[in-house]
Motif scaffolding. Structure first.
Motif, PDB file in Angstrom:
ATOM      1  N   VAL A 127      -7.201   4.951  -2.775  1.00 38.69           N
ATOM      2  CA  VAL A 127      -6.191   4.510  -3.631  1.00 38.69           C
ATOM      3  C   VAL A 127      -5.983   3.312  -4.980  1.00 38.69           C
ATOM      4  CG1 VAL A 127      -3.703   3.433  -3.089  1.00 38.69           C
ATOM      5  CG2 VAL A 127      -4.825   5.097  -1.561  1.00 38.69           C
ATOM      6  N   ASP A 128      -6.938   2.468  -4.214  1.00 39.47           N
ATOM      7  CA  ASP A 128      -7.160   1.310  -5.338  1.00 39.47           C
ATOM      8  C   ASP A 128      -7.726   1.854  -6.656  1.00 39.47           C
ATOM      9  OD1 ASP A 128      -6.173  -0.585  -3.398  1.00 39.47           O
ATOM     10  OD2 ASP A 128      -8.283  -1.094  -3.070  1.00 39.47           O
ATOM     11  N   ASN A 185     -13.432   2.354   6.227  1.00 36.79           N
ATOM     12  CA  ASN A 185     -12.047   2.451   5.699  1.00 36.79           C
ATOM     13  C   ASN A 185     -12.213   3.190   4.203  1.00 36.79           C
ATOM     14  OD1 ASN A 185      -9.782   2.317   3.792  1.00 36.79           O
ATOM     15  ND2 ASN A 185      -9.071   0.869   5.173  1.00 36.79           N
ATOM     16  N   LYS A 222       2.014   5.174   0.563  1.00 37.77           N
ATOM     17  CA  LYS A 222       1.886   6.172   1.872  1.00 37.77           C
ATOM     18  C   LYS A 222       0.936   7.265   1.201  1.00 37.77           C
ATOM     19  CE  LYS A 222       4.950   7.952   4.987  1.00 37.77           C
ATOM     20  NZ  LYS A 222       6.068   8.588   5.257  1.00 37.77           N
ATOM     21  N   HIS A 237      -8.658   2.891   9.753  1.00 29.72           N
ATOM     22  CA  HIS A 237      -7.386   2.787   8.925  1.00 29.72           C
ATOM     23  C   HIS A 237      -6.200   2.309   9.545  1.00 29.72           C
ATOM     24  CE1 HIS A 237      -9.969   6.108   6.935  1.00 29.72           C
ATOM     25  NE2 HIS A 237      -9.759   5.232   5.845  1.00 29.72           N
ATOM     26  N   MET A 282       0.884  -1.051   0.155  1.00 29.22           N
ATOM     27  CA  MET A 282       0.064   0.022  -0.007  1.00 29.22           C
ATOM     28  C   MET A 282       0.936   1.292  -0.056  1.00 29.22           C
ATOM     29  SD  MET A 282      -3.035   1.341  -0.090  1.00 29.22           S
ATOM     30  CE  MET A 282      -4.109  -0.045   0.300  1.00 29.22           C
ATOM     31  N   ASN A 286      -4.488  -0.271   9.227  1.00 27.04           N
ATOM     32  CA  ASN A 286      -3.481  -0.972   8.453  1.00 27.04           C
ATOM     33  C   ASN A 286      -3.088  -0.148   7.159  1.00 27.04           C
ATOM     34  OD1 ASN A 286      -3.523  -3.227  10.280  1.00 27.04           O
ATOM     35  ND2 ASN A 286      -5.504  -3.949   9.257  1.00 27.04           N
ATOM     36  N   THR A 287      -3.419   1.068   7.240  1.00 26.71           N
ATOM     37  CA  THR A 287      -2.934   1.968   6.084  1.00 26.71           C
ATOM     38  C   THR A 287      -1.902   2.706   6.530  1.00 26.71           C
ATOM     39  OG1 THR A 287      -5.248   2.261   5.346  1.00 26.71           O
ATOM     40  CG2 THR A 287      -3.961   3.745   4.636  1.00 26.71           C
ATOM     41  N   ASP A 288      -0.867   2.824   5.505  1.00 23.58           N
ATOM     42  CA  ASP A 288       0.426   3.731   5.882  1.00 23.58           C
ATOM     43  C   ASP A 288       0.035   5.195   5.707  1.00 23.58           C
ATOM     44  OD1 ASP A 288       3.037   4.793   6.344  1.00 23.58           O
ATOM     45  OD2 ASP A 288       3.859   3.856   4.292  1.00 23.58           O
ATOM     46  N   LEU A 289      -0.157   5.703   6.914  1.00 26.48           N
ATOM     47  CA  LEU A 289      -0.659   7.094   6.885  1.00 26.48           C
ATOM     48  C   LEU A 289       0.314   8.213   7.420  1.00 26.48           C
ATOM     49  CD1 LEU A 289      -4.389   6.826   8.376  1.00 26.48           C
ATOM     50  CD2 LEU A 289      -3.575   7.130   6.035  1.00 26.48           C
ATOM     51  N   ILE A 306     -10.012   5.464   2.596  1.00 27.65           N
ATOM     52  CA  ILE A 306      -8.652   5.592   1.870  1.00 27.65           C
ATOM     53  C   ILE A 306      -8.101   4.811   0.956  1.00 27.65           C
ATOM     54  CG2 ILE A 306      -6.159   6.234   2.217  1.00 27.65           C
ATOM     55  CD1 ILE A 306      -6.903   7.815   4.641  1.00 27.65           C
ATOM     56  N   ASP A 307      -8.459   3.417   1.454  1.00 26.15           N
ATOM     57  CA  ASP A 307      -7.694   2.366   0.532  1.00 26.15           C
ATOM     58  C   ASP A 307      -8.602   2.054  -0.679  1.00 26.15           C
ATOM     59  OD1 ASP A 307      -5.822   1.853   2.614  1.00 26.15           O
ATOM     60  OD2 ASP A 307      -6.640   0.071   3.461  1.00 26.15           O
TER      61      ASP A 307
END
Length: 303
Positions: free
Chosen positions: A102-103, A96, A3, A28, A1, A30-33, A98-99
């Motif tokens: 991003v996808d 969630n 950042k 989030h 993922m 597990n999201t690199d924030l 954000i993910d």
């Protein structure tokens, strides 16, 4: 993922930004924030509360109110993520969000910016997407004829489906960081219409913007605006003049000035008559008096 740098500009809405940050981290994990908060000299204890509860947040505490676009630009300059999420402090996550964004950008090279679905506090759909301002739309908005603006407000689109759009609310804009390198940061002279102008530059340079309703976020709209009607009402009125001056002809700009002037005079009279009955009417009356001379020479940035 990849950042993601989340940039939030705060001004005297401590309770709301704490909710926003709590739900951001809750949904989030597990999201690199990288979370950056720029505080515009809040007097409600916001910086102290954020630093205490969220020591992992990068906090920029301004000693003056720099305004929304300038504050965001401060955050953009130090952001290290591949993506930037420009977020209002009065937002609240439900999932969630954000993910999936991003996808989507990872899978659609033509898309450079996406805007999630925004919900009002009561859960109803919030109008957060528009076509560009035109003479017709400014006239209708100024004189209570919004019902004629179905096309401007994308009533021809399904709000549950992804679609290309011209402009979106700056309450939640998610974009590739590289977009800033291509078109520049927010225009700091466009306070209160910086989101529209940013999307204009993106789309007109073929970095396309999309409405992305596959995730939704609460936006408890307008809380910071209530703190200072002079700033909020004045900028709502003359921001379109600045936008037309930058992107349209001198004649079109002249017509916008005329429309705005008539609107402000009418509002001044109405709220002047109502001002003895309610404090909020008096505050708005003063704000429109404050606005009047600035129509002819709109200031650059926040005043």
């Amino acid at each position: 993922m990849r950042k993601v740098s989340v940039v939030i500009v705060n001004y005297n809405v401590k309770d709301l930004i704490l909710i926003s940050l709590r739900t951001l981290f809750q949904y989030h994990p597990n999201t690199d924030l990288e979370v950056i908060v720029v505080d515009n000299d809040s007097k409600d204890g916001s910086p102290e509360a954020i630093a205490h509860e969220f020591p992992q947040v990068k906090l920029i505490a301004n000693k003056f109110n720099a305004g929304f676009p300038a504050g965001n630009n401060q955050g953009f300059k130090i952001a290290t993520g591949d993506y930037i999420f420009m977020l209002n402090p009065d937002t609240e996550f439900l999932e969630n969000s954000i993910d999936p964004m991003v996808d989507y950008l990872e899978g659609h090279s033509e898309a450079w910016l996406v805007a999630p679905k925004l919900l009002n506090t009561d859960g109803t759909l919030q109008q957060s997407y528009w076509r560009y301002p035109t003479l017709t739309s400014v006239f209708c908005e100024s004189f209570y004829m919004r019902f004629l603006l179905k096309k401007k407000n994308y009533k021809d689109k399904d709000p549950n489906e992804v679609f290309y759009g011209e402009t979106f609310s700056g309450a939640a804009l998610f974009f590739r960081k590289e977009l800033i390198d291509r078109i520049g940061m927010l225009d700091e002279t466009m306070f209160w219409i910086e989101d529209v102008e940013f999307c204009w530059r993106a789309n007109h340079n073929n970095y396309l913007c999309y409405y992305f309703p596959k995730t939704k976020i609460y936006h408890h709209i307008g809380q910071s605006a209530k703190k200072n009607y002079n700033i909020s009402l004045s900028n709502q009125n003359y921001n379109k003049i600045k936008f037309f001056r930058k992107h349209h002809s001198k004649f079109a700009t002249f017509l916008i000035v005329c429309i705005t002037l008539i609107h402000v005079i009418a509002k001044t009279i109405v709220f002047g008559l109502l001002s003895p009955f309610k404090e909020v009417y008096y505050l708005k009356f003063k704000a429109y008096l404050y606005t009047y001379p600035r129509i002819f020479n709109p200031p650059n940035g926040i005043t």
